[in-house]
Design an enzyme around this catalytic site. Structure first.
Site, PDB file in Angstrom:
ATOM      1  N   CYS A 370       1.057 -11.096  -6.047  1.00 46.05           N
ATOM      2  CA  CYS A 370       2.262 -10.625  -5.359  1.00 46.05           C
ATOM      3  C   CYS A 370       2.652 -11.588  -4.239  1.00 46.05           C
ATOM      4  CB  CYS A 370       2.067  -9.189  -4.878  1.00 46.05           C
ATOM      5  SG  CYS A 370       3.628  -8.297  -4.782  1.00 46.05           S
ATOM      6  N   HIS A 504       0.447  -6.275  -9.553  1.00 47.57           N
ATOM      7  CA  HIS A 504      -0.914  -6.032  -9.041  1.00 47.57           C
ATOM      8  C   HIS A 504      -1.892  -5.711 -10.180  1.00 47.57           C
ATOM      9  CE1 HIS A 504       0.021  -6.104  -4.752  1.00 47.57           C
ATOM     10  NE2 HIS A 504       1.187  -5.612  -5.097  1.00 47.57           N
ATOM     11  N   GLU A 506      -5.002  -5.854 -10.198  1.00 44.92           N
ATOM     12  CA  GLU A 506      -6.235  -5.204  -9.721  1.00 44.92           C
ATOM     13  C   GLU A 506      -6.186  -3.696  -9.907  1.00 44.92           C
ATOM     14  OE1 GLU A 506      -3.889  -6.528  -7.830  1.00 44.92           O
ATOM     15  OE2 GLU A 506      -3.636  -5.480  -5.909  1.00 44.92           O
TER      16      GLU A 506
HETATM   17  N1  GLN Z   1       6.033  -8.707   0.935  1.00 45.67           N
HETATM   18  C1  GLN Z   1       6.274  -9.085  -0.404  1.00 45.67           C
HETATM   19  C2  GLN Z   1       7.409  -8.306  -1.027  1.00 45.67           C
HETATM   20  O1  GLN Z   1       7.776  -7.256  -0.559  1.00 45.67           O
HETATM   21  C3  GLN Z   1       5.027  -8.969  -1.246  1.00 45.67           C
HETATM   22  C4  GLN Z   1       4.565  -7.566  -1.409  1.00 45.67           C
HETATM   23  C5  GLN Z   1       3.167  -7.492  -1.926  1.00 45.67           C
HETATM   24  O2  GLN Z   1       2.416  -8.441  -1.876  1.00 45.67           O
HETATM   25  N2  GLN Z   1       2.774  -6.338  -2.410  1.00 45.67           N
HETATM   26  O3  GLN Z   1       7.942  -8.711  -2.026  1.00 45.67           O
END
Ligand code: GLN
Length: 532
Positions: A370, A504, A506
């Protein structure tokens, strides 16, 4: 109280009931006033766990999924905030037809309905209540459960109380008093626990167990010793050995009891405690003082270790400490793999960009998740494609929005739109979305398929307008949303293992089914460790 391991206890009991052939559903009741944990700081509450259907939930739901393999839903976590917000909405609509709306019965009715709703064909619903017995916020929850016990009948409801037996070093004694008092507190609100799960750091003597049974009004066989375990994946076996699942089935008068098949837990335990080597993985975040903030990452790395029969040692590093390239390479020297997890906000972002640069230039396996993917793309844009001002609009207005605010996307058949002024709670791109992987890419090889579904939680997105310039310098966009608009995965083909994902992974890793990307990343780190 919190941190006793109620979540693991629930998850473990769920797994034990499954091992005897039953279908289970696990739920969590959280007495706080936030509508969900989505807007809470990881320092406050640890990780936010996202479900397939896009709910932002308590991290205990992650344990439930990892231990039982059953995907959690929006309908498996509720908070006081959500209950009140539902009730107030109904009140404003006039649904209560002029009645006075009260905690009892209106709040308690909503709670009871939550517990039994949408349970389908499961044999057991396991419902965990957060917080501490005696807390003001918890009272409506306990009252609702008391009523449910009364309405369904005690043959259909079982109360388990997880309690602490502290050891007082100066006296050399384990104390049962706190347990006696919390049970007294529960009984004063009408709940007699059927089983006491006694958390302790050393064995509880037979005479103490007798004492607890007598004073707390439970059967002696219902005082279950729950000792600290070496690994959380040893807990189901340990509780089984102490007779937890037997006691539960006895309460429900299940006869004859189906035999448990615990072979998969034995296999996991066996692999975990007999690793054939180890690797060092640096995790570069900004909430590293609180490992709960990265719970699923930690567990997915453990699973990656299981897949490769090795132990994964995590070195937690604060990205803010990488204030220049020198510091970053000093800190990262000798690690076998670098993982940059999800994150929010500008603080620490430059350190993460330096970590990605180090990994790229030194051929160290890199896994960006992410935010960790977004920063790897910014790094490549700046240092390879020469876009000096490359940045994310998350950090403020920029001339080169390589990562930008996502204002429109499609969920199912619905178009979602957002802008800068949208509320922060519950409005990110959330839950499972499909992605299409490029033929012949590293990720397609690891997944063994070109079509995947993974869970998202982010507001910003790599900007497709920069795709050609970034790909030209070697960072390939190897996974895209099916409409080809949203970059989901990037990778560097001529690097030992450099992958960034917008989602994600994970969240979907299990000890029995390690996520392919975590298995692949740990395998690459292992190769790296054997090279130096
Ligand atoms: N801050 C980033 C976004 O909102 C990444 C979010 C995250 O890593 N879950 O896109």
């Amino acid at each position: 109280m919190s941190s006793l391991g109620k979540g693991l206890a629930s998850a473990s009991l769920g797994a034990l009931l499954q091992s005897r052939g039953y279908k289970v559903r696990l739920r969590k009741l959280d007495p706080y006033l936030n509508v969900d944990p989505g807007t809470m700081s990881p320092y406050q509450h640890g990780e936010v766990y996202v479900t397939d259907d896009g709910a932002e939930t308590d991290l205990d739901l992650g344990h439930y999924e990892r231990f039982t393999g059953v995907s959690a839903h929006q309908s498996d976590n509720i908070t006081t905030g959500r209950i009140y917000s539902n009730i107030i909405e109904k009140e404003r609509r006039g649904d209560y037809l002029g009645a006075t709306v009260q905690v009892i019965p209106h709040v308690t009715d909503e709670l009871k309905e939550f517990v039994v709703s949408d349970a389908g064909d499961v044999d057991f619903v396991l419902c965990e209540v957060g917080g501490t017995v005696g807390d003001i916020e918890g009272l409506p929850f306990f009252e609702a459960l008391r009523q449910l016990g009364q309405e369904l009948g005690r043959e259909q409801v079982l109360f388990i109380h997880v309690t602490l037996l502290p050891y007082i070093a100066a006296a050399g004694e384990v104390k049962t008093k706190p347990t006696q008092h919390s049970v007294k507190e529960l009984r004063s609100i009408g709940i007699q626990p059927d089983i006491l799960l006694c958390r302790a750091d050393r064995p509880i003597s037979e005479s103490d167990q007798n004492k607890i049974a007598r004073f707390c009004n439970v059967k002696q066989s219902a005082v279950i010793q729950a000792l600290d375990a070496r690994s959380i994946y040893d807990v189901p076996l340990a509780y089984h050995n102490e007779g937890l699942d037997r006691e539960v089935l006895r309460h429900f008068r299940v006869e004859p009891m189906p035999e448990p098949d615990l072979s998969r837990w034995e296999a996991v335990s066996q692999t975990l405690h007999n690793p054939d080597g180890e690797v060092n993985i640096a995790v570069i975040g900004k909430y590293t003082v609180l490992p709960d903030a990265y719970k699923s990452i930690t567990e997915a790395l453990v699973h990656g270790g299981i897949a490769n029969q090795i132990k994964v040692k995590i070195r937690w590093m604060e990205s803010e400490e990488f204030s220049n390239e020198e510091d970053a390479s000093q800190a990262l020297k000798g690690v076998d793999g670098i993982l940059v997890p999800g994150g929010f906000g500008e603080r620490g972002s430059e350190g993460k960009i330096r970590a990605a640069k180090y990994a790229r230039e030194n051929n160290v396996p890199y896994f960006g998740i992410c935010f960790g993917m977004q920063m790897a793309v910014v790094e490549a844009a700046r240092n390879l494609a020469g876009i000096k001002d490359a940045s994310s609009t998350e950090f403020g207005p920029t001339k080169e929005p390589v990562v930008g605010l996502m204002t429109e996307w499609v969920k199912g058949n619905e178009k979602q739109t957002r802008d800068e002024d949208t509320d922060l709670g519950g409005t990110m791109r959330l839950g499972a979305y499909p992605a299409v992987l490029s033929e012949g890419s590293l990720v397609a090889e690891m997944y063994g398929t070109n079509n995947i579904r993974e869970r998202h939680r982010h507001r910003y997105e790599v900007n497709i307008d920069y795709k050609d310039r970034i790909e030209a310098v070697g960072l390939k966009f190897s996974g895209m949303s099916p409409d080809g608009i949203l970059p989901e995965i990037v990778e560097i083909p001529d690097h030992p293992w450099f992958v960034g994902v917008q989602y994600h992974p994970e969240l979907k890793s299990r000890p029995f089914e390690p996520h392919p990307l975590f298995a692949g990343f740990v395998a690459a780190a292992l190769k790296q460790s054997r090279m130096v």
